[in-house]
Write a protein that holds these residues in place. Structure first.
Motif, PDB file in Angstrom:
ATOM      1  N   ASN A 122     -50.754 -18.818  15.676  1.00  0.00           N
ATOM      2  CA  ASN A 122     -50.637 -17.677  16.582  1.00  0.00           C
ATOM      3  C   ASN A 122     -49.818 -16.495  16.073  1.00  0.00           C
ATOM      4  O   ASN A 122     -49.537 -15.566  16.842  1.00  0.00           O
ATOM      5  N   THR A 123     -49.407 -16.488  14.789  1.00  0.00           N
ATOM      6  CA  THR A 123     -48.401 -15.507  14.378  1.00  0.00           C
ATOM      7  C   THR A 123     -48.902 -14.414  13.447  1.00  0.00           C
ATOM      8  O   THR A 123     -48.456 -13.274  13.523  1.00  0.00           O
ATOM      9  N   ASN A 124     -49.804 -14.771  12.536  1.00  0.00           N
ATOM     10  CA  ASN A 124     -50.291 -13.752  11.605  1.00  0.00           C
ATOM     11  C   ASN A 124     -51.647 -14.204  11.105  1.00  0.00           C
ATOM     12  O   ASN A 124     -51.987 -15.401  11.161  1.00  0.00           O
ATOM     13  N   LYS A 136     -49.094 -20.182  11.499  1.00  0.00           N
ATOM     14  CA  LYS A 136     -47.931 -20.507  12.322  1.00  0.00           C
ATOM     15  C   LYS A 136     -46.958 -21.207  11.407  1.00  0.00           C
ATOM     16  O   LYS A 136     -47.341 -22.146  10.704  1.00  0.00           O
ATOM     17  N   GLU A 137     -45.716 -20.803  11.412  1.00  0.00           N
ATOM     18  CA  GLU A 137     -44.806 -21.236  10.358  1.00  0.00           C
ATOM     19  C   GLU A 137     -44.472 -22.726  10.331  1.00  0.00           C
ATOM     20  O   GLU A 137     -43.894 -23.197   9.365  1.00  0.00           O
ATOM     21  N   ASP A 138     -44.819 -23.480  11.372  1.00  0.00           N
ATOM     22  CA  ASP A 138     -44.504 -24.917  11.365  1.00  0.00           C
ATOM     23  C   ASP A 138     -45.638 -25.771  10.801  1.00  0.00           C
ATOM     24  O   ASP A 138     -45.524 -26.997  10.770  1.00  0.00           O
ATOM     25  N   ALA A 283     -35.141 -11.085  11.703  1.00  0.00           N
ATOM     26  CA  ALA A 283     -36.297 -11.948  11.496  1.00  0.00           C
ATOM     27  C   ALA A 283     -37.266 -11.371  10.467  1.00  0.00           C
ATOM     28  O   ALA A 283     -37.745 -12.079   9.593  1.00  0.00           O
ATOM     29  N   HIS A 284     -37.571 -10.074  10.576  1.00  0.00           N
ATOM     30  CA  HIS A 284     -38.616  -9.472   9.741  1.00  0.00           C
ATOM     31  C   HIS A 284     -38.060  -8.624   8.611  1.00  0.00           C
ATOM     32  O   HIS A 284     -37.037  -7.960   8.772  1.00  0.00           O
ATOM     33  N   VAL A 285     -38.786  -8.649   7.505  1.00  0.00           N
ATOM     34  CA  VAL A 285     -38.427  -7.848   6.335  1.00  0.00           C
ATOM     35  C   VAL A 285     -39.338  -6.627   6.290  1.00  0.00           C
ATOM     36  O   VAL A 285     -40.565  -6.778   6.362  1.00  0.00           O
TER      37      VAL A 285
HETATM   38  C1  V55 Z   1     -41.157 -15.913  15.316  1.00  0.00           C
HETATM   39  C2  V55 Z   1     -42.383 -16.026  15.932  1.00  0.00           C
HETATM   40  C3  V55 Z   1     -42.943 -17.284  16.133  1.00  0.00           C
HETATM   41  C4  V55 Z   1     -42.282 -18.387  15.695  1.00  0.00           C
HETATM   42  C5  V55 Z   1     -41.080 -18.275  15.060  1.00  0.00           C
HETATM   43  O1  V55 Z   1     -40.861 -13.563  15.459  1.00  0.00           O
HETATM   44  C6  V55 Z   1     -40.513 -17.038  14.887  1.00  0.00           C
HETATM   45  C7  V55 Z   1     -40.495 -14.629  15.089  1.00  0.00           C
HETATM   46  C8  V55 Z   1     -44.904 -16.532  17.144  1.00  0.00           C
HETATM   47  O2  V55 Z   1     -44.107 -17.550  16.747  1.00  0.00           O
HETATM   48  O3  V55 Z   1     -42.841 -19.603  15.914  1.00  0.00           O
END
Ligand code: V55
Ligand code: FE
Length: 494
Positions: A122-124, A136-138, A283-285
């Protein structure tokens, strides 16, 4: 049987009520004219829960990923939207209900999903080797067909990486198009292990480096310069005991220093060096670059915890209006023995969702595009206090001079993340267009607007109206139609 989303802030209003729409619209309404140079697709992803949360409420970050693609051709724009069919989504659809509990806490899930990937994708969403990767980073990336948005499946690069977390903020090496990525909590839930990867543009893993962070903090984004990798580690930490006991994945640590880990791309990780900053939230660069043996890292920054839904022990989190926000530059001096990151302020104003011209990612640069907030421009008397993640300014920051241009879409409007598109392959750094979604809060409608990147104050050159509202999203990217237009171009030094 009733099926109702809760009336809680993360599920309400023009920004956060789920959209849940899948389908397409040919030829969206256009006001103004779409620049003919825009030939390709703008793809982005939103967390958009398909079922009401199992535990009665949930955080925005835990929604199911829905990809929206805007296809630009000959001045026309078509829209397509489709959920990423993760294991998690498929299990929910089969059960006709949510089966997942707390964000990244498998111990709170329904036993029916035990052993299945919990990734939400869901993130990028980034283009890679003929696919889109929904991230999703996990979890591992989920491969999606760029034409149809049909889900191909979990992507482990043909068995080249183990089933570890994989960042939602990979980079592309501007020199050769290599995919540069990492995972954190890579050795297991709440572990301090970080892993760095490089893949050639055709998918071969050429580097894998493992290091250990000082603590198990969130590493949401990172930077890669010509020679170095930088990991910004946020003092929001994971703890296995707490997670096992059914607690939150992250807890803010008000006494921990922010950490910046720097290592060589061509080493084995043994050279990793940790610089510290104050206790702060970043959080973001925006971008990072080398200047001789110094490294500069530019990030929107706040002096306390922005993620109130991951509070400190005891449940506290600062009221957002008490936080001080800025665009910060952190300089890591590799010549000295100093362990402190040197701080400078590039812009003394709230900002988030920073983007650079990706053709200069990790290189000296000048132009930053991002969102900002100015409450004086917002009709608080008519609309009441804004929702979380509310940004009513589009900003262009010249990081070499500090000059800022801004555009306000209206007193009841706010933005989603901007994306920069170069005017041509060989256009100067930052010269092109900004694509940005605008949410109209009073009419609950959404537009995609197009601006000249270096003249955003003049307002849009074209507005594309959507016949439906799009929920607040996270990140997206531009995919040019031909490989030749791809963001691989000679180095544009500032
Ligand atoms: C962020 C977003 C996330 C996540 C961990 O913006 C960090 C930071 C949309 O999910 O799981
Ligand atoms: Fe992000």
């Amino acid at each position: 049987m009733s099926l109702r989303f809760p009336s809680t802030p993360d599920f309400l209003g023009p920004l956060y009520a789920p959209s849940r729409f899948e389908g397409g619209v040919h030829d969206l309404e256009v006001t103004g004219s779409i620049p003919p140079a825009l030939k390709g697709r703008f793809v982005q992803v939103a967390p958009d829960p398909i079922y009401p949360p199992m535990l009665g409420d949930d955080i925005f970050f835990n929604g199911d990923g829905a990809v929206t693609a805007f296809r630009f051709a000959d001045g026309h724009v078509d829209l397509q939207r489709r959920y990423v069919e993760t294991d998690r989504l498929k299990a929910q659809r089969a059960a006709r209900r949510s089966l997942h509990g707390l964000y990244r806490n498998p111990y709170t899930n329904d036993p029916a999903v035990e052993g299945l990937s919990t990734g939400t994708a869901n993130t990028n969403v980034v283009p890679f080797n003929g696919m889109l990767l929904a991230l999703k980073e996990d979890s591992l990336p989920v491969a999606v067909d760029p034409e149809t948005l049909a889900t191909i499946g979990s992507w482990d690069f043909g068995g080249q990486i183990r089933n570890t977390p994989f960042t939602a903020h990979p980079k592309f090496d501007p020199g050769n198009g290599n995919l540069l990525a990492f995972g954190y909590e890579a050795g297991g839930l709440a572990s301090r292990d970080l892993v760095y990867y490089e893949f050639t543009a055709d998918g071969h893993k050429i580097r894998e480096i493992w290091v250990t962070a000082p603590y198990a903090g969130m590493v949401h984004d990172f930077a890669v310069t010509e020679r170095f990798v930088v990991f910004p580690v946020l003092p929001a930490t994971a703890d296995l005991e707490r997670i096992r006991a059914g607690g939150l994945h992250f807890e803010w640590q008000p006494d921990l220093a922010f950490q910046f880990g720097v290592m060589r791309r061509d080493g084995d990780g043994s050279d990793i060096r940790w610089f510290t900053g104050p206790n702060c939230f970043q959080a973001h660069v925006l971008n990072a670059f080398e200047e001789g043996e110094r490294l500069h890292l530019d990030m929107p920054s706040a002096d306390g915890n922005v993620f109130a839904f991951f509070p400190e022990a005891g449940g506290g989190a600062p009221a957002p209006e008490t936080l001080r926000f800025e665009l910060a530059r952190w300089t890591l001096d590799l010549r000295s023995n100093a362990r402190d990151a040197i701080h400078a302020t590039l812009m003394d104003a709230p900002c988030e969702f920073p983007r650079c011209d990706d053709r200069v990612a990790g290189r000296p640069y000048r132009h930053g595009f991002m969102l900002g907030l100015d409450m004086r421009e917002y009709a608080i008397d008519r609309l009441g206090p804004p929702a979380w993640q509310f940004f009513n300014l589009l900003l262009h920051v010249d990081v070499s001079t500090g000059a800022v241009q801004r555009w306000v879409a209206g007193d009841a409007e706010c933005f989603q993340e901007p994306t920069f598109v170069p005017r041509a392959v060989d256009a100067a750094e930052g010269d092109g267009y900004i694509l940005v979604l605008v949410n109209h809060l009073e009419t609950s409608t959404t537009e995609l607007v197009i601006l000249e990147s270096l003249a955003i104050a003049e307002g849009p050159v074209a507005r594309v109206a959507l016949p439906m509202r799009l929920r607040m999203s996270l990140h997206g990217n531009w995919l040019p139609d031909t490989d030749d237009d791809r963001a691989v171009a000679p180095n544009h030094s500032a």
